[in-house]
Write a protein that holds these residues in place. Structure first.
Motif, PDB file in Angstrom:
ATOM      1  N   PHE A 123      31.756  38.880  54.363  1.00  0.00           N
ATOM      2  CA  PHE A 123      31.865  40.296  53.987  1.00  0.00           C
ATOM      3  C   PHE A 123      33.326  40.726  53.975  1.00  0.00           C
ATOM      4  N   CYS A 124      34.022  40.415  55.051  1.00  0.00           N
ATOM      5  CA  CYS A 124      35.408  40.865  55.185  1.00  0.00           C
ATOM      6  C   CYS A 124      36.308  40.226  54.137  1.00  0.00           C
ATOM      7  N   LEU A 125      36.094  38.931  53.855  1.00  0.00           N
ATOM      8  CA  LEU A 125      36.928  38.258  52.870  1.00  0.00           C
ATOM      9  C   LEU A 125      36.669  38.771  51.457  1.00  0.00           C
ATOM     10  N   ILE A 126      35.416  39.071  51.132  1.00  0.00           N
ATOM     11  CA  ILE A 126      35.105  39.604  49.802  1.00  0.00           C
ATOM     12  C   ILE A 126      35.732  40.982  49.632  1.00  0.00           C
ATOM     13  N   LEU A 127      35.611  41.824  50.663  1.00  0.00           N
ATOM     14  CA  LEU A 127      36.213  43.153  50.592  1.00  0.00           C
ATOM     15  C   LEU A 127      37.732  43.064  50.489  1.00  0.00           C
ATOM     16  N   ALA A 128      38.330  42.116  51.234  1.00  0.00           N
ATOM     17  CA  ALA A 128      39.780  41.923  51.152  1.00  0.00           C
ATOM     18  C   ALA A 128      40.174  41.432  49.761  1.00  0.00           C
ATOM     19  N   MET A 129      39.389  40.518  49.210  1.00  0.00           N
ATOM     20  CA  MET A 129      39.681  40.001  47.872  1.00  0.00           C
ATOM     21  C   MET A 129      39.566  41.109  46.828  1.00  0.00           C
ATOM     22  N   TYR A 130      38.577  41.978  46.982  1.00  0.00           N
ATOM     23  CA  TYR A 130      38.412  43.086  46.037  1.00  0.00           C
ATOM     24  C   TYR A 130      39.619  44.022  46.084  1.00  0.00           C
ATOM     25  N   GLN A 131      40.092  44.319  47.287  1.00  0.00           N
ATOM     26  CA  GLN A 131      41.277  45.168  47.421  1.00  0.00           C
ATOM     27  C   GLN A 131      42.490  44.510  46.779  1.00  0.00           C
ATOM     28  N   LEU A 132      42.622  43.200  46.981  1.00  0.00           N
ATOM     29  CA  LEU A 132      43.745  42.477  46.389  1.00  0.00           C
ATOM     30  C   LEU A 132      43.676  42.497  44.866  1.00  0.00           C
ATOM     31  N   ASP A 143      48.222  51.198  50.257  1.00  0.00           N
ATOM     32  CA  ASP A 143      46.932  51.428  50.897  1.00  0.00           C
ATOM     33  C   ASP A 143      46.006  50.224  50.740  1.00  0.00           C
ATOM     34  N   LYS A 144      46.055  49.592  49.572  1.00  0.00           N
ATOM     35  CA  LYS A 144      45.204  48.422  49.345  1.00  0.00           C
ATOM     36  C   LYS A 144      45.712  47.208  50.117  1.00  0.00           C
ATOM     37  N   ALA A 145      47.027  47.091  50.247  1.00  0.00           N
ATOM     38  CA  ALA A 145      47.588  46.011  51.067  1.00  0.00           C
ATOM     39  C   ALA A 145      47.185  46.189  52.527  1.00  0.00           C
ATOM     40  N   PHE A 146      47.209  47.440  52.989  1.00  0.00           N
ATOM     41  CA  PHE A 146      46.776  47.737  54.354  1.00  0.00           C
ATOM     42  C   PHE A 146      45.302  47.399  54.532  1.00  0.00           C
ATOM     43  N   ASN A 147      44.465  47.818  53.578  1.00  0.00           N
ATOM     44  CA  ASN A 147      43.032  47.571  53.683  1.00  0.00           C
ATOM     45  C   ASN A 147      42.710  46.082  53.635  1.00  0.00           C
ATOM     46  N   THR A 148      43.439  45.350  52.804  1.00  0.00           N
ATOM     47  CA  THR A 148      43.224  43.904  52.721  1.00  0.00           C
ATOM     48  C   THR A 148      43.430  43.248  54.078  1.00  0.00           C
ATOM     49  N   ALA A 149      44.544  43.571  54.714  1.00  0.00           N
ATOM     50  CA  ALA A 149      44.837  42.993  56.027  1.00  0.00           C
ATOM     51  C   ALA A 149      43.879  43.507  57.094  1.00  0.00           C
ATOM     52  N   LEU A 150      43.477  44.764  56.967  1.00  0.00           N
ATOM     53  CA  LEU A 150      42.545  45.343  57.942  1.00  0.00           C
ATOM     54  C   LEU A 150      41.205  44.615  57.905  1.00  0.00           C
ATOM     55  N   PHE A 151      40.708  44.309  56.726  1.00  0.00           N
ATOM     56  CA  PHE A 151      39.435  43.595  56.601  1.00  0.00           C
ATOM     57  C   PHE A 151      39.540  42.180  57.171  1.00  0.00           C
ATOM     58  N   ILE A 152      40.656  41.507  56.884  1.00  0.00           N
ATOM     59  CA  ILE A 152      40.838  40.155  57.410  1.00  0.00           C
ATOM     60  C   ILE A 152      40.947  40.189  58.930  1.00  0.00           C
ATOM     61  N   ARG A 182      57.403  47.202  50.928  1.00  0.00           N
ATOM     62  CA  ARG A 182      56.446  48.198  51.427  1.00  0.00           C
ATOM     63  C   ARG A 182      55.036  47.618  51.557  1.00  0.00           C
ATOM     64  N   THR A 183      54.580  46.881  50.548  1.00  0.00           N
ATOM     65  CA  THR A 183      53.227  46.319  50.633  1.00  0.00           C
ATOM     66  C   THR A 183      53.163  45.214  51.689  1.00  0.00           C
ATOM     67  N   PHE A 184      54.277  44.484  51.852  1.00  0.00           N
ATOM     68  CA  PHE A 184      54.303  43.445  52.893  1.00  0.00           C
ATOM     69  C   PHE A 184      54.185  44.074  54.275  1.00  0.00           C
ATOM     70  N   LEU A 185      54.949  45.142  54.524  1.00  0.00           N
ATOM     71  CA  LEU A 185      54.877  45.831  55.812  1.00  0.00           C
ATOM     72  C   LEU A 185      53.516  46.498  55.999  1.00  0.00           C
ATOM     73  N   ALA A 186      52.941  47.003  54.915  1.00  0.00           N
ATOM     74  CA  ALA A 186      51.613  47.616  55.005  1.00  0.00           C
ATOM     75  C   ALA A 186      50.562  46.587  55.420  1.00  0.00           C
ATOM     76  N   SER A 187      50.672  45.368  54.894  1.00  0.00           N
ATOM     77  CA  SER A 187      49.725  44.325  55.267  1.00  0.00           C
ATOM     78  C   SER A 187      49.892  43.929  56.735  1.00  0.00           C
ATOM     79  N   LEU A 188      51.130  43.840  57.201  1.00  0.00           N
ATOM     80  CA  LEU A 188      51.359  43.548  58.618  1.00  0.00           C
ATOM     81  C   LEU A 188      50.816  44.674  59.500  1.00  0.00           C
ATOM     82  N   THR A 189      50.961  45.906  59.037  1.00  0.00           N
ATOM     83  CA  THR A 189      50.443  47.049  59.800  1.00  0.00           C
ATOM     84  C   THR A 189      48.925  47.018  59.868  1.00  0.00           C
ATOM     85  N   GLY A 190      48.271  46.649  58.756  1.00  0.00           N
ATOM     86  CA  GLY A 190      46.819  46.577  58.744  1.00  0.00           C
ATOM     87  C   GLY A 190      46.290  45.546  59.720  1.00  0.00           C
TER      88      GLY A 190
END
Length: 342
Positions: A123-132, A143-152, A182-190
């Protein structure tokens, strides 16, 4: 002399009600056999399982609940794969085959019955892939970079090895022209948000086993030391890998048949499948889980291979592949039943 009339390709279409019924009936038989003979029940947490998954296994009250939860998660994961493919138009033809192929692959393996930590991880990987995928060429998609990392990160609380796929999503962001500071830092934040909350919980409970147990399991690499896999298991794995390789080679050699966006989506899924199969050989204690993760990209790649180009050979190849895989899976199920009875 009158020439022969060309045989219409419509009769070689796989997307038929009969095909759908067949591909749904086979998994149902495996689930019923698993339930009757209690394959995989009670659900035990392995040595490499996270504390959260240990608690989930501990609260499952009975066999009915375990099998119902496993069936719902499998069907839910298949539905998410179908919706992602449909919305993103990864395969340009309308088809339900990603849904059906994923259910077939995930259901005919007795090792996945009734419930695995990867059932929720998918579930989490599919949702992360969809955001990506939806962030394609969007440099402001923080926001999508954050959500991708948050799901993972959320999925890693149930199965920590999912973190191996995190760098793959960075590569995907780079290829999709999304990766920047910015997207790299957003993913680390997620990802950090998940573990900051986990660290806070550990401090409140003064119990740091969620960190020590999980990350110690992540560090236990046992290359090519897979045990407990029989000959039929290896035949099934090699057979599926060969089908995936054929699908990948077709995509690579016919890359100009697709637009650039779809081509990059498919290449990402190929790398996803390769990484999943590769990690299968790195972690003896989690090899089954990585195989389950591989079913997600494989279901879309095989659907693309068998549906994009119609014809008698593809039509026959699809049903021949399904029948061979199902026969081998029935032999594996029979061996599993014998081990259960003995």
């Amino acid at each position: 002399m009158k020439g022969r009339r060309p045989i219409p390709t419509k009769q070689y279409t796989i997307e038929r009600p009969g095909s759908y019924i067949f591909l749904l009936a086979v998994p149902l038989v495996f689930w019923m056999a698993g339930y009757v003979f209690s394959i995989g029940y009670p659900v035990y947490a392995g040595a490499s399982s996270t504390p959260l998954w240990n608690r989930v296994c501990g609260i499952l009250p009975n066999k009915e609940t375990s099998y119902a939860a496993g069936l719902l998660l499998t069907a839910g994961g298949a539905f998410l794969i179908h919706r992602a493919n449909y919305i993103l138009i990864i395969i340009r033809k309308k088809t339900y085959l990603p849904f059906l192929i994923y259910i077939l692959l995930a259901s005919v393996n007795p090792d996945f019955l009734p419930l695995k930590s990867t059932s929720a991880g998918v579930f989490c990987l599919i949702l992360a892939m969809y955001q990506l995928f939806t962030s394609y060429h969007d440099e402001h998609a923080t926001d999508k970079a954050f959500n991708t990392a948050l799901f993972i990160g959320t999925g890693s609380l149930l199965w920590v090895h999912i973190l191996w796929f995190f760098p793959l999503f960075w590569i995907g962001m780079y290829n999709f022209k999304t990766l920047n500071a910015r997207t790299f830092l957003a993913s680390l934040t997620g990802l950090g948000a998940v573990y900051w909350f986990l660290l806070l919980w550990c401090f409140l409970q003064w119990d740091f086993t969620p960190f020590t147990v999980s990350f110690s399991a992540l560090a236990k690499v046992r290359f090519l030391q897979i045990t407990g896999i029989g000959l039929i298991d290896w035949v099934l794995i090699i057979y599926l890998a060969c089908l995936t390789l054929a699908a990948a080679l077709y995509i690579i050699t016919h890359e100009h048949d697709e637009n650039i966006r779809t081509r990059q989506y498919l290449f990402f899924l190929i790398v996803f499948a390769i990484l999943s199969f590769g990690l299968f050989f790195l972690y003896e204690q989690s090899s089954d889980e990585f195989l389950c993760i591989a079913y997600m990209p494989v279901s879309i790649l095989l659907t693309h291979f068998f549906t994009v180009k119609k014809g008698k050979k593809r039509y026959q190849g699809f049903y021949a592949s399904c029948i061979i895989y199902i026969i081998l899976s029935l032999i594996r199920l029979w061996n599993s039943l014998l081990n259960t009875v003995i």
